[in-house]
Structures are given as structure tokens and as C-alpha cells.
Design a protein around this motif. Structure first.
Motif, mmCIF file in Angstrom:
data_model
loop_
_atom_site.group_PDB
_atom_site.id
_atom_site.type_symbol
_atom_site.label_atom_id
_atom_site.label_comp_id
_atom_site.label_asym_id
_atom_site.label_seq_id
_atom_site.Cartn_x
_atom_site.Cartn_y
_atom_site.Cartn_z
ATOM 1 N N LEU A 1 1.792 1.956 -3.567
ATOM 2 C CA LEU A 1 0.676 2.482 -4.348
ATOM 3 C C LEU A 1 0.388 3.938 -3.994
ATOM 4 O O LEU A 1 -0.027 4.731 -4.855
ATOM 5 C CB LEU A 1 -0.570 1.631 -4.113
ATOM 6 N N ASN A 2 0.601 4.338 -2.730
ATOM 7 C CA ASN A 2 0.308 5.709 -2.311
ATOM 8 C C ASN A 2 1.448 6.676 -2.634
ATOM 9 O O ASN A 2 1.251 7.881 -2.554
ATOM 10 C CB ASN A 2 0.024 5.751 -0.811
ATOM 11 N N SER A 3 2.612 6.153 -2.959
ATOM 12 C CA SER A 3 3.766 7.030 -3.162
ATOM 13 C C SER A 3 3.713 7.812 -4.463
ATOM 14 O O SER A 3 4.325 8.865 -4.573
ATOM 15 C CB SER A 3 5.064 6.201 -3.127
ATOM 16 N N GLN B 1 0.823 -1.204 0.000
ATOM 17 C CA GLN B 1 0.000 0.000 0.000
ATOM 18 C C GLN B 1 0.858 1.256 0.000
ATOM 19 O O GLN B 1 0.505 2.280 -0.608
ATOM 20 C CB GLN B 1 -0.920 -0.024 1.230
ATOM 21 N N GLU B 2 2.031 1.195 0.614
ATOM 22 C CA GLU B 2 2.937 2.342 0.621
ATOM 23 C C GLU B 2 3.447 2.630 -0.794
ATOM 24 O O GLU B 2 3.578 3.800 -1.186
ATOM 25 C CB GLU B 2 4.104 2.059 1.555
ATOM 26 N N GLU C 1 -1.041 2.355 -10.348
ATOM 27 C CA GLU C 1 -2.333 1.676 -10.293
ATOM 28 C C GLU C 1 -2.108 0.188 -10.128
ATOM 29 O O GLU C 1 -1.172 -0.391 -10.718
ATOM 30 C CB GLU C 1 -3.131 1.956 -11.572
ATOM 31 N N ASP D 1 1.775 7.982 -8.799
ATOM 32 C CA ASP D 1 0.668 7.653 -9.701
ATOM 33 C C ASP D 1 0.848 6.223 -10.192
ATOM 34 O O ASP D 1 1.237 5.973 -11.337
ATOM 35 C CB ASP D 1 0.634 8.634 -10.868
#
Length: 645
Positions: free
Chosen positions: A280-282, A277-278, A286, A284
Motif C-alpha cells: 500500500l505504501n509503495s 502495508q508495504e 487504495e 498510489d
């Protein structure tokens, strides 16, 4: 005999000498020479340069090309020197010797290039096996650790024949596959697996992937195996993504989780899920999921990546068409002016209406026993394709189901038949049938056969004569057509019998007595001319050949020609003549088919008959030489040909 240099052909240039050297030495090194000159002209694109440095030793390649360039310079120098020598040559023999010496020196220089040319030939062959990658087209680039399913995905979405094996580093070079999406052509590039270590420690196989990622303008699909069956943990795969992430600048990036039939992201432990998840949040990035084994989500991943790539390329084009202040330039403005989007005039936004029956309809499931039976299922039950024929009328909505297979036309003379059907047609048809039966019982349709009168008989006889005449004309035309390749007798030379003319005139109803008498009086016969009468006049009027009597022209003048039909001579019946012609054609058919020589072809048994080419030499002492050949006797020989001295 000495030859001046002005009489020699034009002096060749240095390039022509170089071409001569290449043509003379191609027996020894045919492919190597071509390889060197082809590779020296390779376009120096960034991708090609980096790929060339990765696959081959750049220093070795430069040294080989340098040796080739030096040899070319030496050959040009030799050719230039010997061209000067040729200008002052004293004879043609000396020119040939100079040319031979120049070619020898050039061949010696070229022979020393054996090792560099062999190396360049190997490079050329390897470059020819590399795939052709278009850097400007829409591209999906697949990368990740070895054995995570990259090649399997490429085989699923394209027709590329990629080897798929359950061990690491199956793919050792770049593979390219093509597919279409929304009428646009896409290319997918499969790269070899990458390990997580510095670039200095990567081998040639891994550096191919790094080169493709760094230079190709594409959408990056980073594959991960959460089940860890590839031999690498989730933590190691995430660290590899972080280490090569600087290469993804200004590119679309997708993390594709493969093998979801074994492990999904929801099934990970808390620590691994937090790391994912880190990532994916860092940025753009997908997340997409698929399983190449069960084909679940394969097309969804492909479509999602293609949609994002198309939208990103359109956005970049729009951005390139506007200035920093947001003003649209002329090129983009012309394009937008040609695009018109139709909207409702009242400005209302009308939502899409879907009927409730369509919303409530369940998805078709082949395993559901209560599913609606399709024509495909009925076809399988009735024997399959070619045996079962679909009934297109079984779903007709009619008042009576028995009317579905009635053989009546729907449209007749451009009008609908059903609009003209009388509702009382059944009762009227029954009444008409009863009336017909009554008339037939009363003898209404009985009638005596009318006798044929004289006028009808005359017309029938004339019609029969016309048919016979037409048939004769057709037969005559067929015979003329069959004889079109034969010699045609001129109309002036053909003869007509008086009896034929009389019969033809009688058939037309004309009196032939006076006509036949006039024809007999005017017919030419043999002239009864005395041999001695007017001999001098005839001799003066007509030229006769030497030695012929003067009365010969008189005999020839009074002689009539005898005409004969070559088709009917010697044949008694028409059937026999037709049979003979047919047998003659069949006999010639085999020779015509095999293109062989026939009986009518000219044939010479010997190419040079002896009696036409033989020569006998006799000394003049034999005394067989005539006076007319005395000038040959003085030379001491004579030729006898065909037995004549």
C-alpha cells in the motif's frame, strides 16, 4: 441460326462472375464462404489483435486467409480469361458452354477451400460469442487469483449472469456487466484467474486476463482472500500483484480484500500485515474491504472506485486541455466559460446547518422494540397491501380531534372555507331550525293546488305535439340511415297524395278548398287521344321501333307510372317488417363473419363448361357443312360449337 456477338447481353465483369460462383456453391458451403470474407474485414485494433493471437493460432489464421486470397485471385483470373473467349464466340450455344466451363473451374477452386473455410467458420462463431467491450467507456476491471470472489462481486453490482462455484477456474473467458452510477454508465469486466508464473507458461485462459489488463483503459480491482480459503497464501497473492504491477501503469489500482466476514486485515499476523502495508505504501494504491456473502461493503467499494475513476478522467481531460506552460486552450476555455458557480456576494463562507433534533435522531432499526411504528408495520398488522388503507387525516393538528374526519370542503369557489366560518354559526342554526318548525306548525307552507287555466293547458298540449313530431322525425331519420345502402328513389319520381297535402295544410291552419281544386285541375291523367287523329304527325314526331304500330307512343305517353314501396309490399304490420329485417340480418351474419359465399353471389358450377369449350371434328364427307363454312371444308376439318355448324 447463328447469333452475332453484338446481339448478346453485356459481358459480365469479374466481380459478377465471382458472385455467380458464390451463389452456385452456397449449397455445399453456405456459412463457410461468408465466414471467410467477414473475418478478412475485421478491424485490426490492438486489443482485437492480441485477443485473436491469444485465442487462436495466429499462423494458422494467416495461412487460412492467405489460401482464401489466393483462391479469389485464381477465380478472377479464370473469369478474365473466359470473358475474352466470350467476345469471340460464334453462337449463343458456344457462349453457354464457355459459361458452364468457367463456373466449373471456379467451383473446383472453391471446393478445395473446404478445410480453411471450416476453420474460419469456427473462428467466426467463437468471436460472435465473445462479449462486446467498449474501450472508451468507464471500466472497472476485476482480476486476481482464482476463487477469490471476482465473479460474486460482478453478480452483486451488475446483472451479468456469471457462474459462481466454490472451485478454481470457474470463469474461463471474459464476462462484462453494466451498471449506472450518478446517471453515468459503467462496465465491469470479470477476468479469469491468474497464477503466479511467467507469461510464457500461462495458458489461453490466463492470457485473456493479461490482454484485458494491458490494453483496457480502466480502474484495476485486485481481489485478495486473506482467509486463504481460495487455496493460495497471502504471500503468493502479494507476489502475483508485484509480478503484474507493470501492467497497471497510468491506471487506478485498488486492492480489494474479500471475505472480511472470516478474516480482516487487522486480524493478520505481523509478517503478513507488514507485507500488505508495504504494497500500500509503495504507490498510489487504495485498500477497500467487502464481503460478497453478507453484502457488507459491496456498494461502498463500487462507489469509491467509480468516484475515483470519474475524478481521474476529468483530471485527464483538464490536463489534455492545457499546454505545458499551463495555458488553457480554446476548447477547454469555451467549456469553462459556460460553467458558472454561484457564490455569496459578501464573500462569506456559510456552513451547512443541521438541526440538533436531526443529529440526535437514532438510525432506524427494525429489531429495536422501541422503534417508531411506520405505516409499513401497520399495514402488515392490518392484513397487507390491498386490505389496509392508509388514513391521511390522523395526524391533522386541530383544536378538537373529532374534527379530523368531518366531510367539509377546504376550498370552495377558490376561497378558503375556514376564513368565512361564523363563530356563532351553531346558535344561529339552532334559531333558524326553531323558526322553520314554528312556520310549519302554523301552516305557512300549506297551499291549495292551483287550478290550471286555459292558456297553460294550451301550452301543454302544443308541447306534447312538438314532442311527438320530434319523435317521428327521429324515427324517420333512423329508418333512412338503415336504408342508406339501398337504392334511393329520386325526388322527381316520388309521388305525394293530395290527401297528405290537405292534412298538412289543415294542420297549419290554412283553407285547402281552392288549393285542392286547382291541384285536381292540373293533375295529369291518361290522355284520351284518338288513334286515327294526327297519326301522321305523331309518326313523324316520335321514333318508334321497327314493327310497332304508330299508336304505341300515344299509349305510352298517356300511361302513368305506378309507384310501390318495396319495404311495405307483402307485409301487413310494421312490427312484422322489423322482425323480418332483423331475421334477414341474423341469417347473413354467419356468412359475413366466415367470408362465405351467399345466395346472392354469382356462382359457376364448372370453371370450363363443356358446351362452351368442346370441339367436334367431322370430315367433310358427311355433308353437314353449310355453304358459309365451305372454306373450312377445303382444309379437311370443321368445328361444331353449341350445336351450330
Amino acid at each position: 441460326m447463328k447469333t452475332s456477338w453484338k446481339d448478346l447481353p453485356p459481358v459480365p465483369t469479374s466481380q459478377e462472375f465471382l458472385d455467380v460462383v458464390l451463389s452456385r456453391t452456397q449449397r455445399r458451403l453456405p456459412t463457410q464462404i461468408r465466414a471467410g470474407f467477414k473475418i478478412s474485414r475485421i478491424r485490426k485494433l490492438d486489443t482485437d489483435k492480441d485477443l485473436l493471437n491469444t485465442l487462436y493460432d495466429a499462423d494458422h489464421f494467416r495461412i487460412a486467409l492467405g489460401q482464401l486470397s489466393t483462391a479469389k485471385h485464381l477465380i478472377e483470373t479464370v473469369s478474365r480469361d473466359y470473358v475474352r473467349l466470350l467476345k469471340y464466340a460464334q453462337s449463343l450455344f458456344q457462349c453457354k458452354q464457355l459459361k458452364r466451363a468457367a463456373l466449373g473451374r471456379m467451383a473446383t477452386i472453391t471446393r478445395r477451400l473446404k478445410d480453411p473455410l471450416l476453420y474460419l467458420e469456427q473462428v467466426r462463431q467463437h468471436l460472435g460469442r465473445l462479449p462486446s467491450i467498449d474501450p472508451n467507456t468507464r471500466t472497472l476491471l476485476i482480476c486476481g487469483y482464482p476463487n477469490v470472489g471476482k465473479s460474486s462481486f460482478l453478480r452483486s453490482v451488475t446483472r451479468a449472469d456469471v457462474d459462481v462455484q466454490p472451485y478454481a477456474f470457474t470463469t474461463k473467458s471474459l464476462f462484462v456487466g453494466h451498471f449506472d452510477y450518478k446517471y453515468l454508465r459503467f462496465q465491469a469486466v470479470d477476468t479469469p484467474g491468474i497464477l503466479d508464473h511467467p507469461l510464457e507458461e500461462m495458458n489461453t485462459i490466463e492470457m485473456q486476463s493479461i490482454t484485458a489488463i494491458a490494453h483496457l483503459r480502466s480502474a484495476i480491482l485486485y481481489f485478495m482472500d486473506l482467509s486463504e480459503q481460495c487455496g493460495y497464501s497471502v504471500d503468493a497473492q502479494i507476489r502475483l500483484f508485484q509480478s503484474i504491477k507493470p501492467l497497471f501503469t497510468n491506471k487506478l489500482v485498488f486492492i480489494v480484500v474479500n471475505k472480511i466476514d472470516i478474516m480482516r486485515p487487522e486480524d493478520l499476523d505481523i509478517e503478513a500485515k507488514g507485507m500488505l502495508q508495504e504494497v500500500l505504501n509503495s504507490g498510489d494504491v487504495e485498500l477497500l474491504q467487502l464481503s460478497c456473502t453478507t453484502s457488507e461493503g459491496v456498494m461502498a467499494v463500487r462507489n469509491a472506485a467509480c468516484e475515483r475513476l470519474i475524478a481521474d478522467r476529468v483530471a485527464q481531460k483538464l490536463k489534455a486541455g492545457t499546454s505545458s506552460s499551463g495555458a488553457i486552450n480554446s476548447r477547454l476555455g469555451d467549456l469553462l466559460n459556460r460553467i458558472h458557480v454561484a457564490r455569496p456576494m459578501d464573500g462569506l463562507q456559510r456552513e451547512v446547518f443541521v438541526p440538533d433534533a436531526v443529529k440526535e435522531r437514532n438510525k432506524y432499526d427494525r429489531k429495536d422494540p422501541e422503534r417508531p411504528k411506520l405505516e409499513r408495520d401497520i399495514e402488515e398488522e392490518e392484513g397487507g397491501a390491498g386490505v389496509y388503507n392508509i388514513d391521511l387525516r390522523k395526524n391533522y393538528i386541530l383544536d378538537n380531534d373529532n374534527w379530523r374526519h368531518d366531510k367539509i370542503p377546504e376550498i370552495f369557489d377558490g376561497k378558503n372555507v375556514y376564513d368565512f366560518i361564523d363563530p356563532d354559526i351553531e346558535a344561529k342554526l339552532a334559531a333558524l331550525e326553531e323558526e322553520e318548525e314554528q312556520l310549519q306548525a302554523d301552516g305557512f307552507y300549506r297551499s291549495d293546488e292551483s287550478s290550471e287555466d286555459e292558456e297553460d293547458a294550451d301550452i301543454r298540449a302544443k308541447a306534447e305535439l312538438i314532442r311527438e313530431k320530434r319523435q317521428l322525425i327521429q324515427n324517420e331519420a333512423k329508418m333512412k340511415k338503415s336504408l342508406k345502402n339501398r337504392a334511393v328513389i329520386p325526388r322527381k319520381a316520388t309521388t305525394k297524395k293530395l290527401s297528405d297535402m290537405k292534412s298538412h295544410l289543415k294542420s297549419l291552419g290554412l283553407n285547402t278548398a281552392s288549393t285542392s281544386a286547382r291541384a285536381r285541375s292540373q293533375s295529369r291523367g291518361r290522355k284520351m287521344v284518338s288513334i286515327h287523329s294526327n297519326r301522321e304527325g305523331n309518326a313523324m314526331d316520335m321514333d318508334s321501333p321497327l314493327g310497332s304500330p304508330p299508336e304505341a307512343p300515344l299509349r305510352a305517353e298517356g300511361r302513368t307510372r305506378s309507384q310501390s314501396n318495396r319495404r311495405e309490399d307483402g307485409v301487413t304490420a310494421t312490427g312484422a317488417r322489423s322482425k323480418a329485417e332483423k331475421l334477414a340480418k341474423l341469417g347473413q351474419k354467419r356468412m359475413n363473419r366466415m367470408a362465405r359465399q351467399g345466395e346472392a353471389d354469382r356462382h359457376t358450377t364448372a370453371a370450363l363448361p363443356k358446351h362452351l369449350v368442346s370441339t367436334i371434328f367431322l370430315p367433310p364427307s358427311l355433308g353437314l357443312i353449310s355453304q358459309s363454312h365451305s372454306f373450312l371444308a377445303n382444309e379437311g376439318w370443321v368445328r361444331l360449337n353449341d350445336g351450330e355448324v
